[in-house]
Design an enzyme around this catalytic site. Structure first.
Site, PDB file in Angstrom:
ATOM      1  N   ASP A 159      36.354  43.287  42.897  1.00 61.95           N
ATOM      2  CA  ASP A 159      35.050  42.977  43.260  1.00 61.95           C
ATOM      3  C   ASP A 159      34.956  41.599  42.701  1.00 61.95           C
ATOM      4  O   ASP A 159      34.312  40.684  43.466  1.00 61.95           O
ATOM      5  CB  ASP A 159      33.762  43.753  42.624  1.00 61.95           C
TER       6      ASP A 159
ATOM      7  N   LYS B  50      34.484  37.988  44.998  1.00 63.62           N
ATOM      8  CA  LYS B  50      33.341  36.883  44.376  1.00 63.62           C
ATOM      9  C   LYS B  50      34.055  35.348  44.322  1.00 63.62           C
ATOM     10  O   LYS B  50      33.629  34.473  44.667  1.00 63.62           O
ATOM     11  CB  LYS B  50      32.651  37.322  43.085  1.00 63.62           C
TER      12      LYS B  50
END
Length: 804
Positions: A662, A666
């Site tokens: 994750d 980003k």
């Protein structure tokens, strides 16, 4: 005397014709002197035209003719139209045998609609003991010999009218057929589109009437057709000049010629609703409206004719040849647009004249085509004309830009010399949407933003509730009407073109239906919805495959789903290309910093030419909470992790957070904002999960959390004094090259540093630039939570709404 004119819908079977009788009766009781002019009832004229076409084409027309006759007498058992029906039978039989008809025959056929209408109303009035006299306007209005659109001979017609009303007036109500007249050979003619209004205005002129009252099925003249634009407003007063503009540009309540006889005698015209006696309608007088008016009118039955060719460049008189050739065949041109070079000329004609116009022009420019000076003469019959009456050209960019944003590209554009009226030719299937878009821009009406929300979990559900709770205030403050027309999950969709309400969750469960994304696109198209936004609050890779299709069908995009921005670079670039070509936008501020203004800041710095040299920070609110707590408290790692799970800070399977993917996504999103071409595979990710715990069911992993304690306790104890653990993303290297270095890792930082001072579940981002040197721009705040993320998505929606 007042002239009362009743339209076809006012005279339809049922409530209509009886209401007309009541209106006439009430006026007689009040002692008013009136004359009544009538159109054919209901859909009579269209029905007669359809039967006529069937007879010409040797199609079976008898059933439709039988149904037509039944409609004329069904509600009135003691009314007989034997003579009219017999004449129609003969006319249709003759057309069927000849397999053709002339304009003269067509005028004869259509005349029976008004004749039967006037005879019926006359008898119904007489049954109520009201003195009524059936008056065939063919004995009054004398015209030239042009069938289908005859021109009155005023001197002769006026003499007839004055003579007739001298005999039949006073306490007698003359019930006059509208639309029809006769030529000097006593042959039936018609006065063209909406000719009954013209009949009424001629009578008003000849008789010096006090007022002409035009009864229709609407409350007056509106800023646009309320059937097409629900937000249209009624116009209380108009000047003759303004009404004439509306009539010329297609306002269907008025006939373009209706106004002139009234102007000559300064006779007011009032547009009234037959079915609403509480409304004063729209009054049209010689008095000028000081504020001016704005209104949208539409011409539907038109076609676009277009000539183009490189040989037209520099040639003088091309337009003169066009108009001379068309005028010779009585074909008028209403809207014209051409380049100064005369290389391309487009103009609008009546739809039924388009093919004839093309043949005429092909003959006129036969030599030019042979010499390849004219390359194409084409017609497009699937068009409509929108005229913005009162639109100042200096502010036209606002509605024009709104049209383009909604993927309505005008085919032709024209403005009057005064610059106060603008006309656009648009594709017919785009008419409804175009009207709503323009109307919303030029009037003081809230701009409607139609939103489709996909995914209603923690973030999506919170977003829906936030919008429903605040949209009233937003409309008051911003004049933006947020309309949630779709709420969907992976299996069901709830449609509501007027917007879902607070019961959306229950309705989705009970009324939701299976769907594909193409169904949402079709629903928006079928309901002519403008200013479309698709909001992706899923975590689905499959849904991102629909982004391009949504963009191509007029949707802007807002997403909290990071996947689309971290797929292969080819998809990333293709999506941007499609967005640019369709002039749509894609906002995804929450992809990295939840509600923090990170992506916008980086975009602005990059756009301004600032050289960003490094971006690093704590990207995950979940892991921020985990390592902030673990670093500052003497507790086992497993206990802190379980607490984070229990508080909902992690995914249901915390390995999705601990694996680092994750944070990697980003970081990749930020890299691509700097025009770097990195792929996900380029990221060096420190996976926090020991290899022996990476596979298997989530329940098994959760039961073995204590196996993490020793690993992380050792890392914690190996730090320098006054240092804390932080799981960070780091984009660095020569960022002016094609790719940068992307690291996701667990690091130890000084407790006094900006990264070391992060508290709770906050995120922090350090942006290093050439101008700022060693002092980074720091953005810090809540980096997790459904409310924060939903509020960030909401902000993106509002940004799109205001930009549009």
């Amino acid at each position: 005397m007042k002239i009362l004119k009743f339209g076809g819908k006012s005279l339809a079977n049922g409530k209509g014709v009886h209401t007309v009788i009541d209106i006439i009766g009430d006026k007689i009781k009040k002692g008013e002197k009136i004359t009544v002019v009538l159109s054919a009832r209901g859909n009579t004229t269209n029905e007669l035209e359809e039967i006529l076409e069937k007879a010409r084409n040797n199609e079976g027309y008898q059933e439709q003719l039988k149904a037509f006759k039944q409609y004329q007498v069904s509600d009135f058992r003691d009314i007989a139209f034997d003579e009219e029906f017999e004449n129609l039978d003969k006319l249709f039989e003759g057309v069927s045998l000849l397999k053709d008809y002339s304009k003269r025959i067509k005028d004869q056929v259509l005349s029976y609609g008004e004749v039967m209408s006037a005879k019926l109303v006359t008898q119904l009035l007489q049954q109520k003991n009201i003195k009524a006299n059936y008056t065939d306007s063919r004995t009054l209005i004398i015209t030239d010999g042009q069938f289908g659109d005859a021109q009155p001979l005023n001197t002769l017609s006026k003499e007839n009218v004055i003579d007739h009303f001298g005999k039949y007036n006073g306490s007698t109500v003359n019930v006059v057929t509208g639309f029809i007249a006769s030529n000097t050979k006593n042959e039936t003619t018609t006065l063209g589109r909406n000719g009954s209004n013209y009949t009424a205005s001629l009578l008003a002129n000849y008789l010096d009437a006090e007022e002409l009252q035009n009864f229709t099925h609407v409350d007056g003249i509106y800023t646009a057709n309320p059937d097409l634009v629900p937000e249209a407003k009624k116009i209380e007063k108009l000047s003759f000049e303004e009404a004439n503009e509306l009539a010329y540009f297609g306002a269907n309540i008025l006939h373009a010629k209706t106004i002139i006889p009234l102007i000559e005698k300064n006779i007011p015209l009032r547009i009234l609703n037959t079915f609403n006696d509480q409304n004063n309608g729209t009054l049209i007088t010689s008095e000028t409206n000081k504020k001016g008016i704005k209104s949208l009118s539409v011409l539907d039955d038109v076609a676009l004719v277009y000539l183009e060719g490189r040989g037209l460049l520099g040639k003088i008189g091309i337009d003169a040849r066009i108009f001379r050739a068309l005028a010779h065949k009585n074909i008028s041109v209403s809207i014209i647009s051409q380049g100064s070079s005369e290389r391309g000329i487009g103009f609008v004609v009546d739809a039924d004249k388009a093919k004839e116009a093309k043949v005429i022009l092909e003959k006129e420019f036969e030599v030019d085509v042979h010499q390849q000076d004219v390359s194409k003469i084409s017609i497009d019959q699937e068009v409509s004309v929108i005229s913005i009456i009162g639109q100042d050209l200096s502010t036209f960019h606002k509605p024009y830009n709104a049209l383009i944003k909604n993927q309505v590209v005008p085919l032709l554009f024209n403005n009057t010399i005064t610059g106060k009226n603008v006309s656009l030719v648009v594709k017919q299937h785009q008419l409804h949407r175009a009207l709503n878009v323009i109307h919303g821009e030029i009037f003081d009406i809230s701009k409607k933003i139609n939103i489709a929300i996909f995914g209603h979990g923690l973030v999506g559900g919170t977003l829906i509730d936030q919008i429903l709770q605040s949209r009233t205030q937003i409309e008051k403050r911003k004049d933006i009407n947020l309309n949630l027309f779709v709420v969907a999950n992976s299996q069901k969709v709830l449609f509501d073109k007027n917007g879902v309400d607070t019961e959306w969750k229950t309705k989705l469960k009970e009324e939701g239906e299976p769907y594909e994304v193409k169904d949402i696109i079709q629903f928006a198209k079928d309901n002519h919805l403008e200013n479309l936004i698709a909001v992706d609050n899923t975590a689905s890779i499959d849904f991102t495959k629909h982004y391009i299709d949504l963009v191509n069908h007029g949707f802007d995009l807002v997403s909290s789903n990071k996947i689309a921005n971290t797929l292969g670079f080819d998809f990333y670039k293709k999506l941007r290309t499609e967005l640019e070509e369709n002039q749509k936008q894609y906002l995804y501020e929450t992809n990295v910093g939840a509600g923090l203004p990170l992506i916008d800041t980086i975009k602005l710095l990059h756009l301004s030419g600032e050289n960003i040299t490094r971006i690093k920070g704590v990207f995950s609110g979940s892991l921020s909470y985990l390592f902030n707590t673990f670093s500052n408290e003497e507790r086992p790692f497993s206990e802190v992790l379980q607490e984070a799970i229990d508080k909902g800070f992690t995914e249901p399977d915390p390995r999705e957070d601990l694996c680092g993917n994750d944070v990697g996504r980003k970081l990749l999103i930020l890299a691509r904002e700097l025009d770097l071409c990195n792929e996900f595979e380029d990221i060096n990710i420190h996976n926090l999960i020991p290899e022996n715990l990476r596979e298997g069911e989530v329940d098994t992993f959760l039961s073995r959390l204590k196996e993490l304690d020793e690993v992380f306790q050792n890392v914690k104890e190996d730090q320098k004094p006054n240092h804390v653990l932080r799981y960070i993303g780091d984009l660095w290297g020569d960022l002016s090259q094609e790719k940068g270095n992307l690291d996701v890792k667990l690091v130890s930082v000084a407790q006094s540093s900006p990264l070391g001072q992060v508290k709770g579940s906050d995120s922090i981002f350090e942006i290093y630039t050439e101008s700022y040197g060693e002092q980074p721009i720091v953005i810090q705040g809540a980096g997790a939570g459904a409310a924060v993320t939903a509020r960030g998505v909401f902000g993106d929606i509002l940004r799109l709404a205001e930009r549009g």
